[in-house]
Design a protein around this motif. Sequence first.
Motif, PDB file in Angstrom:
ATOM      1  N   MET A   1       0.850  -1.148   0.000  1.00 48.31           N
ATOM      2  CA  MET A   1       0.000   0.000   0.000  1.00 48.31           C
ATOM      3  C   MET A   1       0.903   1.219   0.000  1.00 48.31           C
ATOM      4  O   MET A   1       1.792   1.341   0.831  1.00 48.31           O
ATOM      5  N   ILE A  70      -0.847  -7.373  10.315  1.00 49.05           N
ATOM      6  CA  ILE A  70      -0.208  -6.080  10.098  1.00 49.05           C
ATOM      7  C   ILE A  70       1.138  -6.154  10.779  1.00 49.05           C
ATOM      8  O   ILE A  70       1.215  -6.413  11.979  1.00 49.05           O
ATOM      9  N   PRO A 110      -5.574  -1.967   7.248  1.00 44.82           N
ATOM     10  CA  PRO A 110      -5.534  -2.022   5.786  1.00 44.82           C
ATOM     11  C   PRO A 110      -6.902  -2.306   5.152  1.00 44.82           C
ATOM     12  O   PRO A 110      -7.077  -2.099   3.966  1.00 44.82           O
TER      13      PRO A 110
END
Length: 136
Positions: A1, A70, A110
């Motif tokens: 990302m 994460i 996310p």
Amino acid sequence: MLRKFKIAIDGKEYLVEMEELTEGLAAPVAPPAQQVVQPVAHPTPESAPAPVTPEPKPAPKANATAGEGIDAPMPGTILKVLANVGDQVTANQPILILEAMKMENEIVAPKDGVVTAIHVTAGEMVNPGQPLITID
């Protein structure tokens, strides 16, 4: 990302783009195979070097947990954990504050989901790639 940050240093502003890397997404890249070619006075089909075929890349490892983990993007210290196990979170919602190089960095979700595990506590030092939170 890919995330963008605006940073001011000595009164001058800089726009910085950072890409978050997730462990297990990219397989290690092997160095390319080298083909040795020797000059031949009169090439014949028998003396021509055989073409080198690249080896297939191994498939990325599947995540052992059912949810999306994460990981720490950089080394630092966890200042605050903003979510609890069982909390419903939305994409880009801050869930942790990570201090690195005297800067507070928000770690955001996310995707939408439910926090299924928290792997760190406030005050804990983390290394890049270390699991922080799992969202299902």
